[in-house]
Design a protein around this motif. Structure first.
Motif, short mmCIF file in Angstrom:
data_model
loop_
_atom_site.label_atom_id
_atom_site.label_comp_id
_atom_site.label_asym_id
_atom_site.label_seq_id
_atom_site.Cartn_x
_atom_site.Cartn_y
_atom_site.Cartn_z
N ASN A 96 1.54 -6.39 10.84
CA ASN A 96 0.64 -7.54 11.34
C ASN A 96 0.15 -7.74 10.22
O ASN A 96 -0.59 -9.02 10.52
N GLY A 97 0.06 -7.64 9.09
CA GLY A 97 -0.96 -8.14 8.32
C GLY A 97 -0.26 -9.56 7.77
O GLY A 97 0.68 -9.90 7.94
N ILE A 98 -1.57 -9.89 6.78
CA ILE A 98 -0.63 -11.33 5.84
C ILE A 98 0.06 -11.06 4.93
O ILE A 98 1.15 -12.43 4.25
N LEU A 99 0.08 -9.67 4.19
CA LEU A 99 1.35 -9.78 3.53
C LEU A 99 2.70 -9.52 4.20
O LEU A 99 3.08 -9.89 3.11
N CYS A 100 2.64 -9.43 5.09
CA CYS A 100 3.90 -9.64 5.97
C CYS A 100 3.78 -11.27 6.85
O CYS A 100 5.00 -10.91 6.21
N THR A 101 3.10 -10.77 7.28
CA THR A 101 3.34 -12.50 8.12
C THR A 101 3.07 -13.84 7.56
O THR A 101 3.99 -14.96 7.90
N MET A 102 2.45 -13.72 6.21
CA MET A 102 1.81 -14.82 5.54
C MET A 102 3.55 -15.18 4.32
O MET A 102 3.75 -15.79 3.92
N PHE A 103 3.33 -14.13 3.94
CA PHE A 103 4.08 -13.51 1.69
C PHE A 103 4.91 -13.27 2.36
O PHE A 103 6.25 -12.90 1.29
N GLY A 104 5.91 -12.61 3.57
CA GLY A 104 7.18 -12.35 3.70
C GLY A 104 7.39 -10.77 3.60
O GLY A 104 8.37 -10.86 2.78
N PHE A 105 6.55 -10.21 2.95
CA PHE A 105 6.73 -8.40 2.48
C PHE A 105 7.35 -7.64 3.59
O PHE A 105 6.95 -8.33 4.74
N THR A 106 7.28 -7.00 3.50
CA THR A 106 8.69 -6.09 4.34
C THR A 106 6.93 -5.00 5.28
O THR A 106 6.07 -4.34 4.06
N GLY A 107 7.43 -4.20 6.10
CA GLY A 107 6.44 -3.17 6.62
C GLY A 107 6.88 -1.92 5.86
O GLY A 107 5.66 -1.54 5.44
N HIS A 108 7.57 -1.55 5.07
CA HIS A 108 7.41 -0.91 3.83
C HIS A 108 6.38 -1.02 2.71
O HIS A 108 6.06 -0.59 2.46
N HIS A 109 6.31 -2.36 2.31
CA HIS A 109 5.39 -2.61 1.28
C HIS A 109 3.93 -2.44 1.87
O HIS A 109 2.78 -2.26 1.47
N GLY A 110 3.68 -3.15 2.73
CA GLY A 110 2.55 -2.92 4.01
C GLY A 110 2.41 -1.69 4.05
O GLY A 110 1.05 -1.20 3.22
N ILE A 111 2.49 -0.04 4.69
CA ILE A 111 2.65 0.71 4.44
C ILE A 111 2.64 1.74 3.17
O ILE A 111 1.83 2.29 3.24
N SER A 112 3.03 1.10 1.58
CA SER A 112 2.97 1.32 1.21
C SER A 112 1.78 1.64 0.39
O SER A 112 1.21 2.65 -0.61
N LEU A 113 0.89 0.53 0.47
CA LEU A 113 -0.33 -0.12 -0.23
C LEU A 113 -0.89 1.71 0.31
O LEU A 113 -1.65 1.60 -0.90
#
Length: 230
Positions: free
Chosen positions: A83-100
């Motif tokens: 639910n962070g800006i990486l996914c909601t604003m920049f269109g990254f997947t949940g996988h990318h968010g948790i990979s960070l």
């Protein structure tokens, strides 16, 4: 009993909680960094540099948790939503968010090991009257950094493509697959059974840290005995 993590209130309260925690922890981190940089006495500045690196790595984890990924857990489901800006604003997947997070949490472990290593080397040189070469220290730190970075790259490589992650999810948790069929959910999973590198990383870091701590305590006792005898 209904699953409260699927209730709309949970998906409203959790982001607010994460943002609030993120703001508070960043303020505390800023204060800690200021004190370490400006208020550390000259004799402790060498070790303070390692503590600064540790504090920065912790701040990056807080940044990911509070703002970049803001993962919402779907308990007891072994997964969640980004639910962070990486996914909601920049269109990254949940996988990318948790990979960070998979990269930043090991960096905290790296920073902790660096602090233990500095303490170990300092006491070793005092107890053994030997100097540890700069080349050895640099090599050790580079090797530790590479080893603890591997799980993040493994996570990105094995589970980031459509033939990796979703296929494992369909096989192990078919009831969760609907979350990944609809990309608007920005879902991810974190089950250690599916991702054994997490467990391996945690176990190896714990064992290594315990071993170094034990050796440091042994050297400390020997150094105290030498000082008492003298």
């Amino acid at each position: 009993m209904p699953n409260l993590s699927l209730h709309p209130l949970w998906h409203t309260a959790m982001p607010a909680y994460q943002h609030a925690v993120g703001v508070v922890t960043h303020l505390i981190s800023a204060l800690a960094l200021y004190l370490m940089i400006k208020k550390t006495l000259p004799g402790g500045r060498a070790f303070a540099r390692y503590l600064i690196v540790l504090q920065i790595s912790i701040t990056l984890v807080d940044l990911n948790f509070g703002f970049l990924a803001s993962p919402i857990g779907l308990y007891p489901i072994p997964g969640g939503l980004c639910n962070g800006i990486l996914c909601t604003m920049f269109g990254f997947t949940g996988h990318h968010g948790i990979s960070l997070m998979c990269f930043r949490v090991p960096f905290v472990a790296v920073s902790i090991i660096y602090c233990f290593h500095y303490k170990f080397v300092t006491i070793f040189e005092m107890a053994k009257h030997q100097t540890v070469s700069v080349g050895y220290s640099i090599t050790f730190r580079v090797v530790i950094f590479i080893i603890l970075s591997i799980p993040g790259f493994v996570h990105m490589g094995l589970y980031g493509n459509l033939e990796g992650g979703p296929e494992l999810i369909r096989k192990n948790y078919p009831s969760l697959y609907y979350l990944f069929e609809d990309t608007k959910y920005r879902a991810f999973v974190y089950d250690p059974i599916m991702y054994p590198e997490y467990t391996i990383l945690l176990a190896s870091t714990t064992i290594f840290r315990a071993t170094m701590s034990n050796k440091t305590r042994t050297l400390q006792r020997k150094l105290m005995w030498i000082l008492l005898v003298q």
